[in-house]
Design an enzyme around this catalytic site. Structure first.
Site, PDB file in Angstrom:
ATOM      1  N   LYS A  46       0.844  -1.214   0.000  1.00  0.00           N
ATOM      2  CA  LYS A  46       0.000   0.000   0.000  1.00  0.00           C
ATOM      3  C   LYS A  46       0.871   1.253   0.000  1.00  0.00           C
ATOM      4  O   LYS A  46       0.464   2.285  -0.537  1.00  0.00           O
ATOM      5  CB  LYS A  46      -1.017  -0.025   1.153  1.00  0.00           C
ATOM      6  CG  LYS A  46      -0.450   0.063   2.566  1.00  0.00           C
ATOM      7  CD  LYS A  46      -0.234   1.473   3.041  1.00  0.00           C
ATOM      8  CE  LYS A  46       0.593   1.527   4.309  1.00  0.00           C
ATOM      9  NZ  LYS A  46       0.876   2.882   4.762  1.00  0.00           N
ATOM     10  N   ARG A  74       2.753  10.155   4.246  1.00  0.00           N
ATOM     11  CA  ARG A  74       4.078  10.572   3.755  1.00  0.00           C
ATOM     12  C   ARG A  74       4.351   9.984   2.384  1.00  0.00           C
ATOM     13  O   ARG A  74       4.937  10.633   1.523  1.00  0.00           O
ATOM     14  CB  ARG A  74       5.170  10.117   4.745  1.00  0.00           C
ATOM     15  CG  ARG A  74       5.119  10.844   6.064  1.00  0.00           C
ATOM     16  CD  ARG A  74       5.914  10.147   7.133  1.00  0.00           C
ATOM     17  NE  ARG A  74       5.320   8.858   7.479  1.00  0.00           N
ATOM     18  CZ  ARG A  74       5.631   8.157   8.553  1.00  0.00           C
ATOM     19  NH1 ARG A  74       6.559   8.604   9.388  1.00  0.00           N
ATOM     20  NH2 ARG A  74       5.054   7.007   8.803  1.00  0.00           N
TER      21      ARG A  74
HETATM   22  N1  LIG Z   1       3.380   7.081  11.536  1.00  0.00           N
HETATM   23  C1  LIG Z   1       2.365   6.283  11.207  1.00  0.00           C
HETATM   24  O1  LIG Z   1       1.216   6.776  11.075  1.00  0.00           O
HETATM   25  C2  LIG Z   1       2.560   4.818  11.053  1.00  0.00           C
HETATM   26  C3  LIG Z   1       3.812   4.246  10.896  1.00  0.00           C
HETATM   27  N2  LIG Z   1       3.929   2.889  10.718  1.00  0.00           N
HETATM   28  C4  LIG Z   1       5.221   2.259  10.480  1.00  0.00           C
HETATM   29  O2  LIG Z   1       6.015   2.347  11.669  1.00  0.00           O
HETATM   30  C5  LIG Z   1       7.395   2.434  11.321  1.00  0.00           C
HETATM   31  C6  LIG Z   1       7.976   3.648  12.021  1.00  0.00           C
HETATM   32  O3  LIG Z   1       7.317   4.788  11.483  1.00  0.00           O
HETATM   33  P1  LIG Z   1       7.154   6.155  12.260  1.00  0.00           P
HETATM   34  O4  LIG Z   1       7.038   5.972  13.711  1.00  0.00           O
HETATM   35  O5  LIG Z   1       6.079   6.870  11.582  1.00  0.00           O
HETATM   36  O6  LIG Z   1       8.543   6.834  11.893  1.00  0.00           O
HETATM   37  P2  LIG Z   1       9.185   8.109  12.579  1.00  0.00           P
HETATM   38  O7  LIG Z   1      10.143   8.619  11.570  1.00  0.00           O
HETATM   39  O8  LIG Z   1       8.118   9.015  13.092  1.00  0.00           O
HETATM   40  O9  LIG Z   1       9.964   7.514  13.832  1.00  0.00           O
HETATM   41  C7  LIG Z   1      10.926   6.532  13.723  1.00  0.00           C
HETATM   42  C8  LIG Z   1      11.743   6.598  14.996  1.00  0.00           C
HETATM   43  O10 LIG Z   1      12.591   5.464  15.057  1.00  0.00           O
HETATM   44  C9  LIG Z   1      13.806   5.894  15.640  1.00  0.00           C
HETATM   45  N3  LIG Z   1      14.825   4.901  15.330  1.00  0.00           N
HETATM   46  C10 LIG Z   1      15.382   4.623  14.139  1.00  0.00           C
HETATM   47  N4  LIG Z   1      16.270   3.625  14.278  1.00  0.00           N
HETATM   48  C11 LIG Z   1      16.254   3.263  15.579  1.00  0.00           C
HETATM   49  C12 LIG Z   1      16.951   2.298  16.331  1.00  0.00           C
HETATM   50  N5  LIG Z   1      17.838   1.500  15.752  1.00  0.00           N
HETATM   51  N6  LIG Z   1      16.682   2.190  17.652  1.00  0.00           N
HETATM   52  C13 LIG Z   1      15.768   3.008  18.232  1.00  0.00           C
HETATM   53  N7  LIG Z   1      15.096   3.962  17.576  1.00  0.00           N
HETATM   54  C14 LIG Z   1      15.331   4.079  16.258  1.00  0.00           C
HETATM   55  C15 LIG Z   1      14.056   7.261  15.024  1.00  0.00           C
HETATM   56  O11 LIG Z   1      14.974   8.013  15.803  1.00  0.00           O
HETATM   57  C16 LIG Z   1      12.646   7.838  15.061  1.00  0.00           C
HETATM   58  O12 LIG Z   1      12.404   8.496  16.284  1.00  0.00           O
HETATM   59  C17 LIG Z   1       7.444   2.533   9.772  1.00  0.00           C
HETATM   60  O13 LIG Z   1       7.712   1.283   9.240  1.00  0.00           O
HETATM   61  C18 LIG Z   1       6.043   2.984   9.402  1.00  0.00           C
HETATM   62  O14 LIG Z   1       5.666   2.553   8.112  1.00  0.00           O
HETATM   63  C19 LIG Z   1       2.859   2.067  10.771  1.00  0.00           C
HETATM   64  C20 LIG Z   1       1.607   2.584  10.960  1.00  0.00           C
HETATM   65  C21 LIG Z   1       1.356   3.998  11.057  1.00  0.00           C
HETATM   66  O1  LIG Z   2       1.052   3.475   7.476  1.00  0.00           O
HETATM   67  C1  LIG Z   2       0.478   4.539   7.633  1.00  0.00           C
HETATM   68  C2  LIG Z   2      -0.952   4.618   7.891  1.00  0.00           C
HETATM   69  O2  LIG Z   2      -1.525   3.365   8.061  1.00  0.00           O
HETATM   70  C3  LIG Z   2       1.239   5.791   7.529  1.00  0.00           C
HETATM   71  O3  LIG Z   2       1.454   6.045   6.190  1.00  0.00           O
HETATM   72  P1  LIG Z   2       2.682   6.938   5.726  1.00  0.00           P
HETATM   73  O4  LIG Z   2       3.934   6.244   6.162  1.00  0.00           O
HETATM   74  O5  LIG Z   2       2.533   7.046   4.247  1.00  0.00           O
HETATM   75  O6  LIG Z   2       2.514   8.272   6.402  1.00  0.00           O
END
Ligand SMILES: NC(=O)C1=CN([C@@H]2O[C@H](COP(=O)(O)OP(=O)(O)OC[C@H]3O[C@@H](n4cnc5c(N)ncnc54)[C@H](O)[C@@H]3O)[C@@H](O)[C@H]2O)C=CC1
Ligand SMILES: O=C(CO)COP(=O)(O)O
Length: 327
Positions: A188, A252
């Protein structure tokens, strides 16, 4: 049932899930890499880099990943870091993971191994208690307690029960195909980038929903080949997350596609530090499709544009001709 949970990654999703489950468990430890984030959680009760105006519940504490982690005390660990970081992060803590439930939220594919995160985590931790969690879930809505749906991937009925209790804030559905749930999240993201690119060229509703339909068809063709769960198409991780990410500008991945299509970002696209999972996974998806002999022109379109081998306008025109030629 569970009293203490560790969340690896104090970014948007880590903070959101920590806040959500903190109403269900006694203690949540949020493991972050940056001291300023850990200090703000512990001293100001907020994650000032991600949600500065949100007051975190008192049973959430933060720790630096570089300190002693004491993960062995946690009955479950949620891994919420970008996919490209998962192998090395799990490798560092593998000795503390033998008895815990490991929940992966990351929506990416490792390259060039083409492994999903549950495969990577199993390889590094040797712990088979791995659950995938995926659905239409923007972190900035979860963190404020808004209702959301998610799919839990596990073939273990007792883990299913434990997850139902832990994620009681969510409407859940289930799949016994852990990997298919993860692949929905990977796919997706690719189609969200593609839809952003498409929408930068074609702006009518008919054009948008025609393309969206083409993307979903391609995604389902892939899943039909790969998934053991024949009902995956109607689950939150599939239909819901595909629609959310491809349609909503908060995504994003969709935004990346729009920005490339509007020439705000130049290609070949190079890593910016923002978590654009789809841009890292698309090459792996194209290779997986080739391996299984699945025709995926839209995924190739995304890959070609991101790698600078074609531009959005030319590739979108090619897709229209390609679809018409199938008649
Ligand atoms: N933000 C969202 O709405 C959603 C995100 N996801 C998934 O969750 C995962 C994370 O995304 P986000 O939280 O949005 O990214 P983000 O960029 O907001 O945060 C990622 C965090 O991980 C930390 N990080 C990176 N490497 C690390 C390590 N080795 N040890 C500890 N911390 C580390 C970074 O410093 C950062 O704070 C991705 O795969 C994303 O697709 C899934 C569902 C929703
Ligand atoms: O996985 C997500 C919502 O389910 C977040 O999507 P994006 O990483 O594209 O912001």
């Amino acid at each position: 049932m569970i009293s203490k949970v560790g969340v690896i990654g104090a970014g948007s999703m880590g903070t959101a899930l920590a806040q959500s489950i903190s109403t269900r468990v006694e203690e949540v430890i949020l493991y972050g890499r940056r001291r300023e984030v850990v200090d703000s959680v512990n001293n100001l009760r907020c994650n000032k880099n991600y949600f500065p105006s949100l007051h975190l519940n008192p049973n959430i504490r933060a720790k630096l990943t570089s300190d002693s982690l004491d993960l062995a005390d946690c009955e479950a660990i949620i891994i919420t870091i970008p996919s490209s970081e998962v192998r090395s992060a799990v490798n560092t803590i593998r000795d503390e993971l033998s008895d815990t439930i490991l929940i992966t939220v990351a929506k990416g594919l490792e390259y060039p191994s083409l492994k999903t995160m549950s495969d990577v985590i199993l390889e590094e931790s040797k712990n088979p208690n791995i659950v995938s969690f995926s659905g239409p879930n923007f972190a900035d809505e979860i963190v404020y307690g808004h209702l959301a749906g998610a799919t839990i991937g596990t073939d273990n009925s007792s883990l299913r029960e434990i997850m139902s209790d832990l994620f009681r804030e969510f409407i859940l559905d289930f799949s016994d195909d852990v990997r298919a749930v993860e692949l929905c999240g990977v796919l997706k993201n690719v189609y969200a980038i593609g839809t952003g690119m498409w929408d930068s060229v074609y702006s009518n509703y008919n054009e948008h929903y025609m393309f969206l339909n083409m993307c979903y068809k391609e995604m389902c063709t892939f899943l039909r080949e790969i998934s053991r769960d024949k009902d995956i198409f109607t689950k939150f991780c599939c239909f819901g997350d595909f629609n959310l990410t491809a349609n909503v500008d908060k995504s994003r991945n969709r935004t990346l596609g729009l920005m490339i299509g509007k020439n705000i970002i130049k290609t070949p696209y190079l890593d910016s530090g923002v978590t654009f999972e789809g841009s890292k996974s698309v090459k792996g998806i194209v290779e997986l499709a080739d391996r299984h002999n699945i025709d995926m022109p839209i995924a190739k379109f995304v890959y070609d544009v991101l790698s600078g081998n074609n531009n959005v306008r030319k590739t979108a025109d090619f897709l229209v001709k390609y679809e018409s030629s199938k008649r």
